[in-house]
Design a protein around this motif. Structure first.
Motif, PDB file in Angstrom:
ATOM      1  N   ARG A 263      -3.629  -4.727   1.833  1.00 40.79           N
ATOM      2  CA  ARG A 263      -3.540  -4.067   0.518  1.00 40.79           C
ATOM      3  C   ARG A 263      -2.459  -2.978   0.525  1.00 40.79           C
ATOM      4  O   ARG A 263      -1.671  -2.861  -0.420  1.00 40.79           O
ATOM      5  CB  ARG A 263      -4.891  -3.489   0.111  1.00 40.79           C
ATOM      6  N   ARG A 264      -2.433  -2.195   1.602  1.00 39.60           N
ATOM      7  CA  ARG A 264      -1.410  -1.144   1.694  1.00 39.60           C
ATOM      8  C   ARG A 264      -0.006  -1.754   1.797  1.00 39.60           C
ATOM      9  O   ARG A 264       0.950  -1.260   1.197  1.00 39.60           O
ATOM     10  CB  ARG A 264      -1.684  -0.223   2.888  1.00 39.60           C
TER      11      ARG A 264
ATOM     12  N   ASP B 296      -1.406  -3.553  10.794  1.00 36.39           N
ATOM     13  CA  ASP B 296      -2.581  -4.201  11.375  1.00 36.39           C
ATOM     14  C   ASP B 296      -3.013  -5.389  10.535  1.00 36.39           C
ATOM     15  O   ASP B 296      -2.844  -5.389   9.311  1.00 36.39           O
ATOM     16  CB  ASP B 296      -3.752  -3.218  11.470  1.00 36.39           C
TER      17      ASP B 296
ATOM     18  N   SER C  26      -5.596  -6.527   8.917  1.00 38.15           N
ATOM     19  CA  SER C  26      -6.886  -6.216   8.295  1.00 38.15           C
ATOM     20  C   SER C  26      -6.721  -6.279   6.779  1.00 38.15           C
ATOM     21  O   SER C  26      -5.604  -6.151   6.267  1.00 38.15           O
ATOM     22  CB  SER C  26      -7.371  -4.825   8.700  1.00 38.15           C
ATOM     23  N   GLU C  27      -7.826  -6.460   6.088  1.00 40.62           N
ATOM     24  CA  GLU C  27      -7.773  -6.535   4.622  1.00 40.62           C
ATOM     25  C   GLU C  27      -7.197  -5.256   4.030  1.00 40.62           C
ATOM     26  O   GLU C  27      -6.386  -5.296   3.101  1.00 40.62           O
ATOM     27  CB  GLU C  27      -9.162  -6.809   4.058  1.00 40.62           C
ATOM     28  N   GLN C  28      -7.610  -4.102   4.558  1.00 33.60           N
ATOM     29  CA  GLN C  28      -7.132  -2.820   4.034  1.00 33.60           C
ATOM     30  C   GLN C  28      -5.633  -2.657   4.294  1.00 33.60           C
ATOM     31  O   GLN C  28      -4.900  -2.186   3.410  1.00 33.60           O
ATOM     32  CB  GLN C  28      -7.895  -1.649   4.682  1.00 33.60           C
ATOM     33  N   ALA C  29      -5.174  -3.051   5.467  1.00 33.73           N
ATOM     34  CA  ALA C  29      -3.749  -2.925   5.783  1.00 33.73           C
ATOM     35  C   ALA C  29      -2.911  -3.870   4.919  1.00 33.73           C
ATOM     36  O   ALA C  29      -1.792  -3.524   4.524  1.00 33.73           O
ATOM     37  CB  ALA C  29      -3.517  -3.191   7.269  1.00 33.73           C
TER      38      ALA C  29
ATOM     39  N   ASN D  65      -3.342 -12.795   3.541  1.00 30.80           N
ATOM     40  CA  ASN D  65      -4.792 -12.897   3.682  1.00 30.80           C
ATOM     41  C   ASN D  65      -5.180 -14.073   4.574  1.00 30.80           C
ATOM     42  O   ASN D  65      -6.168 -13.999   5.309  1.00 30.80           O
ATOM     43  CB  ASN D  65      -5.469 -12.973   2.315  1.00 30.80           C
TER      44      ASN D  65
ATOM     45  N   SER E 152       1.155  -2.933  -1.585  1.00 26.27           N
ATOM     46  CA  SER E 152       1.562  -1.788  -2.395  1.00 26.27           C
ATOM     47  C   SER E 152       2.963  -1.317  -1.998  1.00 26.27           C
ATOM     48  O   SER E 152       3.807  -1.028  -2.859  1.00 26.27           O
ATOM     49  CB  SER E 152       0.550  -0.651  -2.216  1.00 26.27           C
TER      50      SER E 152
END
Length: 146
Positions: A19-20, A12, A14-17, A51, A23
């Motif tokens: 980051r994942r 997705d 999104s900022e969280q996705a 980003n 990683s």
């Protein structure tokens, strides 16, 4: 056993996705034998580009998907980002020198460094839009040659 040399996956926008995803790519680079220094440089470029997709390409839709392809070669790390967000304006790819940093600390700009970093840290950078898909391809040299 030969370590993996390529990875491809979607996530997705999104900022969280992001980051994942970063990683997951770091783990892949470690398994592929990429040095910490090379991985760090590649991660800076990749994070800036991903980003930008989240912040700019999908800014009007609020949702979307990103496809990431990464291949580790002996001399460089090749990456491709695909998305169906808005097109990248042509002026984004103009050669950048960066914002004026000869100002008081409180007057430093918040942004304006991302594309300059991407341009300076890559040995190859190409963008095209085909149909409704943005395709950003870039490479980071291995061995501190960037």
């Amino acid at each position: 056993m030969t370590p993996p040399q390529a990875i491809e996956f979607q996530f997705d926008a999104s900022e969280q996705a992001v980051r994942r995803a970063l990683s997951r790519v770091r783990q892949f680079w470690q398994q592929a034998g990429v040095s910490d220094c090379d991985a760090g440089q590649a991660e800076i470029v990749l994070a800036e580009a991903l980003n930008n997709v989240v912040e700019h390409a999908y800014c009007n839709t609020g949702a979307g998907r990103i496809e990431l392809r990464c291949r580790v070669g002996s001399d460089q790390i090749d990456m491709t980002i695909l998305d169906q967000g808005g097109p990248v304006p042509a002026h984004v790819f103009a050669q950048r020198t960066g914002p004026d940093t000869d100002v008081p600390l409180n007057d430093l700009p918040e942004g304006g460094f991302g594309w300059m970093l991407i341009q300076k840290m890559t040995c190859y950078l190409h963008y095209q839009r085909v149909g409704g898909t943005n395709c950003l391809c870039f490479a980071v040299l291995r061995g501190g040659n960037g």
